[in-house]
Design a protein around this motif. Structure first.
Motif, PDB file in Angstrom:
ATOM      1  N   ASN A   5       0.788  -1.232   0.000  1.00 39.29           N
ATOM      2  CA  ASN A   5       0.089  -0.018  -0.053  1.00 39.29           C
ATOM      3  C   ASN A   5       0.803   1.323  -0.054  1.00 39.29           C
ATOM      4  O   ASN A   5       0.243   2.282   0.062  1.00 39.29           O
ATOM      5  CB  ASN A   5      -0.836   0.026   1.230  1.00 39.29           C
ATOM      6  CG  ASN A   5      -1.935  -1.228   1.295  1.00 39.29           C
ATOM      7  OD1 ASN A   5      -2.470  -1.494   0.080  1.00 39.29           O
ATOM      8  ND2 ASN A   5      -2.242  -1.607   2.250  1.00 39.29           N
ATOM      9  N   ALA A   6       2.117   1.278  -0.017  1.00 42.87           N
ATOM     10  CA  ALA A   6       3.060   2.290  -0.030  1.00 42.87           C
ATOM     11  C   ALA A   6       3.265   2.961  -1.122  1.00 42.87           C
ATOM     12  O   ALA A   6       3.522   2.105  -2.276  1.00 42.87           O
ATOM     13  CB  ALA A   6       4.486   1.785   0.734  1.00 42.87           C
ATOM     14  N   VAL A   7       3.813   4.092  -1.318  1.00 43.57           N
ATOM     15  CA  VAL A   7       4.648   4.611  -2.200  1.00 43.57           C
ATOM     16  C   VAL A   7       5.898   5.069  -1.767  1.00 43.57           C
ATOM     17  O   VAL A   7       6.213   5.131  -0.732  1.00 43.57           O
ATOM     18  CB  VAL A   7       3.585   6.020  -2.916  1.00 43.57           C
ATOM     19  CG1 VAL A   7       2.445   5.648  -3.479  1.00 43.57           C
ATOM     20  CG2 VAL A   7       3.593   6.952  -1.665  1.00 43.57           C
ATOM     21  N   TRP A   8       6.682   5.290  -3.024  1.00 37.89           N
ATOM     22  CA  TRP A   8       8.032   5.223  -2.494  1.00 37.89           C
ATOM     23  C   TRP A   8       8.582   6.546  -1.489  1.00 37.89           C
ATOM     24  O   TRP A   8       9.214   6.241  -0.601  1.00 37.89           O
ATOM     25  CB  TRP A   8       9.136   4.892  -3.630  1.00 37.89           C
ATOM     26  CG  TRP A   8       9.326   6.575  -4.350  1.00 37.89           C
ATOM     27  CD1 TRP A   8       8.471   6.786  -5.508  1.00 37.89           C
ATOM     28  CD2 TRP A   8      10.027   7.381  -4.189  1.00 37.89           C
ATOM     29  NE1 TRP A   8       9.098   8.021  -6.092  1.00 37.89           N
ATOM     30  CE2 TRP A   8       9.980   8.438  -5.153  1.00 37.89           C
ATOM     31  CE3 TRP A   8      11.086   7.569  -2.928  1.00 37.89           C
ATOM     32  CZ2 TRP A   8      10.781   9.628  -5.176  1.00 37.89           C
ATOM     33  CZ3 TRP A   8      11.910   8.964  -3.128  1.00 37.89           C
ATOM     34  CH2 TRP A   8      11.587   9.616  -4.253  1.00 37.89           C
ATOM     35  N   PRO A   9       7.863   7.680  -1.593  1.00 36.18           N
ATOM     36  CA  PRO A   9       8.234   8.702  -0.663  1.00 36.18           C
ATOM     37  C   PRO A   9       7.683   8.348   0.728  1.00 36.18           C
ATOM     38  O   PRO A   9       8.406   9.212   1.705  1.00 36.18           O
ATOM     39  CB  PRO A   9       7.467   9.801  -1.501  1.00 36.18           C
ATOM     40  CG  PRO A   9       7.212   9.647  -2.576  1.00 36.18           C
ATOM     41  CD  PRO A   9       7.065   8.069  -2.819  1.00 36.18           C
ATOM     42  N   ASP A  10       7.003   7.333   0.784  1.00 38.94           N
ATOM     43  CA  ASP A  10       6.363   7.075   2.231  1.00 38.94           C
ATOM     44  C   ASP A  10       7.619   6.468   2.970  1.00 38.94           C
ATOM     45  O   ASP A  10       7.779   6.577   4.178  1.00 38.94           O
ATOM     46  CB  ASP A  10       5.436   6.118   2.426  1.00 38.94           C
ATOM     47  CG  ASP A  10       4.000   6.907   1.733  1.00 38.94           C
ATOM     48  OD1 ASP A  10       4.000   7.621   1.775  1.00 38.94           O
ATOM     49  OD2 ASP A  10       3.083   6.031   1.430  1.00 38.94           O
ATOM     50  N   ALA A  89      16.048 -10.766  -0.882  1.00 38.69           N
ATOM     51  CA  ALA A  89      16.692 -10.061   0.235  1.00 38.69           C
ATOM     52  C   ALA A  89      18.012  -9.424  -0.387  1.00 38.69           C
ATOM     53  O   ALA A  89      18.143  -8.151   0.204  1.00 38.69           O
ATOM     54  CB  ALA A  89      17.326 -11.264   1.182  1.00 38.69           C
ATOM     55  N   ARG A  90      18.473  -9.668  -1.391  1.00 39.46           N
ATOM     56  CA  ARG A  90      19.581  -8.775  -2.046  1.00 39.46           C
ATOM     57  C   ARG A  90      18.901  -7.217  -2.615  1.00 39.46           C
ATOM     58  O   ARG A  90      19.417  -6.413  -2.224  1.00 39.46           O
ATOM     59  CB  ARG A  90      20.149  -9.500  -3.202  1.00 39.46           C
ATOM     60  CG  ARG A  90      21.247 -10.587  -2.788  1.00 39.46           C
ATOM     61  CD  ARG A  90      21.711 -11.495  -3.992  1.00 39.46           C
ATOM     62  NE  ARG A  90      22.709 -12.164  -3.774  1.00 39.46           N
ATOM     63  CZ  ARG A  90      23.229 -13.426  -4.538  1.00 39.46           C
ATOM     64  NH1 ARG A  90      22.520 -13.352  -5.598  1.00 39.46           N
ATOM     65  NH2 ARG A  90      24.197 -14.010  -4.200  1.00 39.46           N
ATOM     66  N   SER A  91      17.706  -7.382  -3.032  1.00 35.91           N
ATOM     67  CA  SER A  91      17.022  -6.222  -3.407  1.00 35.91           C
ATOM     68  C   SER A  91      16.548  -5.372  -2.269  1.00 35.91           C
ATOM     69  O   SER A  91      16.908  -4.120  -2.040  1.00 35.91           O
ATOM     70  CB  SER A  91      15.881  -6.645  -4.510  1.00 35.91           C
ATOM     71  OG  SER A  91      15.007  -5.501  -4.918  1.00 35.91           O
ATOM     72  N   LEU A  92      15.962  -6.129  -1.381  1.00 39.95           N
ATOM     73  CA  LEU A  92      15.408  -5.503  -0.268  1.00 39.95           C
ATOM     74  C   LEU A  92      16.661  -4.680   0.861  1.00 39.95           C
ATOM     75  O   LEU A  92      16.398  -3.486   1.055  1.00 39.95           O
ATOM     76  CB  LEU A  92      14.608  -6.517   0.887  1.00 39.95           C
ATOM     77  CG  LEU A  92      13.543  -6.739   0.122  1.00 39.95           C
ATOM     78  CD1 LEU A  92      12.623  -7.941   0.958  1.00 39.95           C
ATOM     79  CD2 LEU A  92      12.334  -5.617   0.434  1.00 39.95           C
ATOM     80  N   THR A  93      17.782  -5.504   0.847  1.00 41.79           N
ATOM     81  CA  THR A  93      18.814  -4.815   1.524  1.00 41.79           C
ATOM     82  C   THR A  93      19.743  -3.669   0.905  1.00 41.79           C
ATOM     83  O   THR A  93      20.364  -3.355   1.585  1.00 41.79           O
ATOM     84  CB  THR A  93      19.562  -5.885   1.981  1.00 41.79           C
ATOM     85  OG1 THR A  93      20.177  -6.628   0.992  1.00 41.79           O
ATOM     86  CG2 THR A  93      19.014  -6.925   2.959  1.00 41.79           C
ATOM     87  N   VAL A  94      19.145  -3.451  -0.503  1.00 40.33           N
ATOM     88  CA  VAL A  94      19.738  -2.214  -1.018  1.00 40.33           C
ATOM     89  C   VAL A  94      19.206  -0.996  -0.086  1.00 40.33           C
ATOM     90  O   VAL A  94      19.998   0.158  -0.021  1.00 40.33           O
ATOM     91  CB  VAL A  94      19.237  -2.014  -2.439  1.00 40.33           C
ATOM     92  CG1 VAL A  94      19.648  -0.702  -3.116  1.00 40.33           C
ATOM     93  CG2 VAL A  94      19.936  -2.914  -3.133  1.00 40.33           C
ATOM     94  N   TRP A  95      18.056  -0.954   0.237  1.00 39.31           N
ATOM     95  CA  TRP A  95      17.483   0.001   1.117  1.00 39.31           C
ATOM     96  C   TRP A  95      16.968  -0.226   2.476  1.00 39.31           C
ATOM     97  O   TRP A  95      16.865   0.789   3.488  1.00 39.31           O
ATOM     98  CB  TRP A  95      16.433   0.670   0.269  1.00 39.31           C
ATOM     99  CG  TRP A  95      15.278  -0.308   0.010  1.00 39.31           C
ATOM    100  CD1 TRP A  95      15.102  -0.843  -1.163  1.00 39.31           C
ATOM    101  CD2 TRP A  95      13.912  -0.486   0.845  1.00 39.31           C
ATOM    102  NE1 TRP A  95      14.111  -1.593  -1.141  1.00 39.31           N
ATOM    103  CE2 TRP A  95      13.152  -1.458  -0.032  1.00 39.31           C
ATOM    104  CE3 TRP A  95      13.753   0.051   2.073  1.00 39.31           C
ATOM    105  CZ2 TRP A  95      12.115  -1.862   0.587  1.00 39.31           C
ATOM    106  CZ3 TRP A  95      12.513  -0.607   2.449  1.00 39.31           C
ATOM    107  CH2 TRP A  95      11.689  -1.376   1.954  1.00 39.31           C
ATOM    108  N   ALA A  96      16.739  -1.377   2.976  1.00 41.91           N
ATOM    109  CA  ALA A  96      16.406  -1.978   4.304  1.00 41.91           C
ATOM    110  C   ALA A  96      17.604  -2.425   4.946  1.00 41.91           C
ATOM    111  O   ALA A  96      18.411  -3.097   4.426  1.00 41.91           O
ATOM    112  CB  ALA A  96      15.387  -2.874   4.224  1.00 41.91           C
ATOM    113  N   ALA A  97      17.616  -2.129   6.360  1.00 42.75           N
ATOM    114  CA  ALA A  97      18.758  -2.833   6.853  1.00 42.75           C
ATOM    115  C   ALA A  97      18.610  -4.186   7.153  1.00 42.75           C
ATOM    116  O   ALA A  97      19.707  -4.707   7.654  1.00 42.75           O
ATOM    117  CB  ALA A  97      18.741  -2.167   8.281  1.00 42.75           C
TER     118      ALA A  97
END
Length: 223
Positions: A5-10, A89-97
């Protein structure tokens, strides 16, 4: 927050993302094929606010070869699932810790262990946890039926619920390994759904979420 439900600026960089991992497989004559995915998603949705984590869309396919004799089962196998989890996980950890896989299907265990081992070797903060029901029956029995009566009762065909093979995993494992679930249960049930209730499902869900929280809270990276 649900990523769906998110948009990237969120979104801000850092924090934890929970990824529900389920399956699409037979769950006896009375439960829907996405039972494991529904349970994993519910646990992640409850756990997210407790951890301040975001919840990703669920992975609906798993390693379900043991159920392949039953129509409706869709299995991608351990190797493919491992690759999917690694790339997610490789994709997500580009921006998530941190990424935490919330697993609803026991057949996914080998893929989860392999993926997490590889990802940690790359220096990524990744872990997994089970949607566990200690003392529960093995498959499509009272535990899962109660959980689905709590989570999505309109999709439970309770009038069709019937007992399957109620033997223990230790007793059944040799035949399960050799011939899958069909070798030990004609109706696909390992347990007995009789007596299942939404109230019991609520208790099981609370225990699952509490156990998951205890498992993951020391691993979460706050950034």
């Amino acid at each position: 927050m649900s990523l769906s439900n998110a948009v990237w600026p969120d979104l801000t960089r850092g924090g934890t993302v929970l990824v529900p991992v389920g399956s699409t497989e037979q769950h006896g004559p009375h439960l829907p094929l996405d039972t494991d995915t529904t349970i994993a998603r519910a646990v992640a949705d409850e756990l997210g606010p407790l951890l301040g984590a975001r919840v990703a869309p669920a992975v609906p396919y798993g390693a379900s070869g043991e159920h392949q004799a039953f129509a409706g089962t869709i299995s991608i196998g351990t190797e493919a699932l491992t690759s999917v989890l690694v790339e997610l996980a490789r994709s997500l950890t580009v921006w998530a810790a941190q990424v935490v896989f919330v697993n609803g299907h026991g057949g996914n265990l080998d893929a989860l262990e392999a993926a997490v081992t590889l990802l940690r070797a790359e220096g990524r903060h990744v872990s997994w946890l089970p949607c566990a029901t200690p003392g529960g029956d093995l498959h499509a029995g009272r535990s899962e039926t109660s959980l689905m009566l709590r989570l999505d009762p309109t999709r439970v065909r309770l009038n069709l619920a019937e007992a399957g093979n109620t033997g223990s995993l230790r007793e059944l494992l040799p035949r399960l390994r050799a011939g899958g679930v069909a070798a030990v249960s004609a109706n696909g049930v390992l347990g007995d759904p009789v007596g299942a209730s939404a109230a019991e499902g609520e208790q099981l869900l609370r225990r699952m979420v509490s156990d998951a929280y205890d498992r993951v809270r020391t691993q979460v990276v706050v950034v």
